[in-house]
Design a protein around this motif. Structure first.
Motif, short mmCIF file in Angstrom:
data_model
loop_
_atom_site.label_atom_id
_atom_site.label_comp_id
_atom_site.label_asym_id
_atom_site.label_seq_id
_atom_site.Cartn_x
_atom_site.Cartn_y
_atom_site.Cartn_z
N TYR A 156 36.91 36.11 49.79
CA TYR A 156 38.10 35.27 49.61
C TYR A 156 37.87 34.25 48.49
O TYR A 156 38.73 34.05 47.65
CB TYR A 156 38.48 34.59 50.92
N SER A 157 36.70 33.62 48.48
CA SER A 157 36.37 32.70 47.38
C SER A 157 36.39 33.44 46.05
O SER A 157 36.87 32.90 45.05
CB SER A 157 34.99 32.08 47.60
N HIS A 158 35.89 34.66 46.07
CA HIS A 158 35.88 35.47 44.84
C HIS A 158 37.30 35.74 44.36
O HIS A 158 37.62 35.60 43.18
CB HIS A 158 35.12 36.77 45.09
N LEU A 213 39.40 34.44 40.83
CA LEU A 213 40.06 35.34 39.88
C LEU A 213 41.54 35.00 39.71
O LEU A 213 42.09 35.11 38.62
CB LEU A 213 39.92 36.80 40.34
N VAL A 214 42.18 34.61 40.80
CA VAL A 214 43.59 34.24 40.79
C VAL A 214 43.85 33.32 41.99
O VAL A 214 43.59 33.69 43.12
CB VAL A 214 44.52 35.48 40.79
N ASN A 215 44.31 32.12 41.71
CA ASN A 215 44.54 31.12 42.75
C ASN A 215 45.95 31.29 43.31
O ASN A 215 46.81 30.44 43.16
CB ASN A 215 44.34 29.71 42.18
N GLY A 216 46.18 32.44 43.94
CA GLY A 216 47.47 32.73 44.53
C GLY A 216 48.39 33.48 43.58
O GLY A 216 48.17 33.52 42.37
N ALA A 267 41.15 29.55 40.39
CA ALA A 267 40.65 28.27 40.92
C ALA A 267 39.21 28.11 40.46
O ALA A 267 38.46 29.07 40.39
CB ALA A 267 40.72 28.27 42.44
N THR A 268 38.83 26.90 40.17
CA THR A 268 37.45 26.63 39.75
C THR A 268 36.55 26.61 40.98
O THR A 268 37.01 26.34 42.10
CB THR A 268 37.34 25.28 39.03
N PRO A 269 35.27 26.88 40.79
CA PRO A 269 34.33 26.78 41.93
C PRO A 269 34.36 25.40 42.58
O PRO A 269 34.26 25.28 43.80
CB PRO A 269 32.97 27.08 41.30
#
Length: 181
Positions: free
Chosen positions: A68-70, A74-77, A48-50
């Motif tokens: 969690y944001s980190h 790295l991987v959006n699910g 996911a993008t910032p």
């Protein structure tokens, strides 16, 4: 005394976990799981993008914890090959937040197991800390405490290939009553 295991047992980080998942996601392996041989695989979503993370935080009115944001960056699910267990993408988090009113406003569903009948819920505090809970999506009135370490939880979830390892200590764990309207 010299540390003989240092080169073999490096500390687990979110980056190392996701790199390992990327290796797993590029191949299928047979593994013994819940009494039978299954094809062990993972499917990872692109990061996911910032901006996407920030927009979701704004939409849900929840500031995600840094780790969690980190992870999302790295991987959006991800989805386990058995499709029984998922770690939620931003889109899926939104869907659960909109469609399930059993959780407090500061809670988000970050993973599901056993189809989607089990939810892993993150309770986000104003100070940036959080707690993880597990609950039956519809049946139980309680949410059972899993801990406050996302990396440890994800490592256990991946290591058990989505097996509900939380069931082992459920009766001795503290719990929180779900919200009722």
């Amino acid at each position: 005394m010299e540390d003989m295991g240092g080169e073999y047992f490096k500390p687990l980080t979110m980056e190392r976990l996701v790199e390992g998942l990327k290796v797993i996601s590029q191949k299928e392996t047979e593994a013994y799981h819940l009494g039978s041989i299954v094809t062990y695989s993972m499917r990872l979503n692109p990061p996911a993008t910032p901006i996407a993370i920030s927009l979701m935080e704004e939409e849900l009115n929840i500031k995600f914890p840094k780790d969690y944001s980190h992870f999302l960056s790295l991987v959006n699910g991800m989805e386990f090959g058995n499709q029984d267990t998922r770690v939620c993408s931003l889109e899926r988090i939104r869907d659960f937040h909109v469609n399930f009113d059993a959780y407090y406003d500061n809670m988000i569903v970050i993973a599901t197991a056993l189809g989607a009948s089990v939810h892993i819920v993150m309770e986000v505090k104003d100070d940036g800390s959080y707690r993880l809970y597990v609950t039956d999506a519809l049946g139980e009135a309680e949410m059972w405490y899993l801990g406050d370490n996302l990396l440890k939880f994800l490592d256990a979830l991946v290591s058990s290939y989505g097996y509900p390892f939380w069931e082992w200590n459920k009766k001795s764990s503290e719990y929180l009553i779900k919200q009722y309207y």
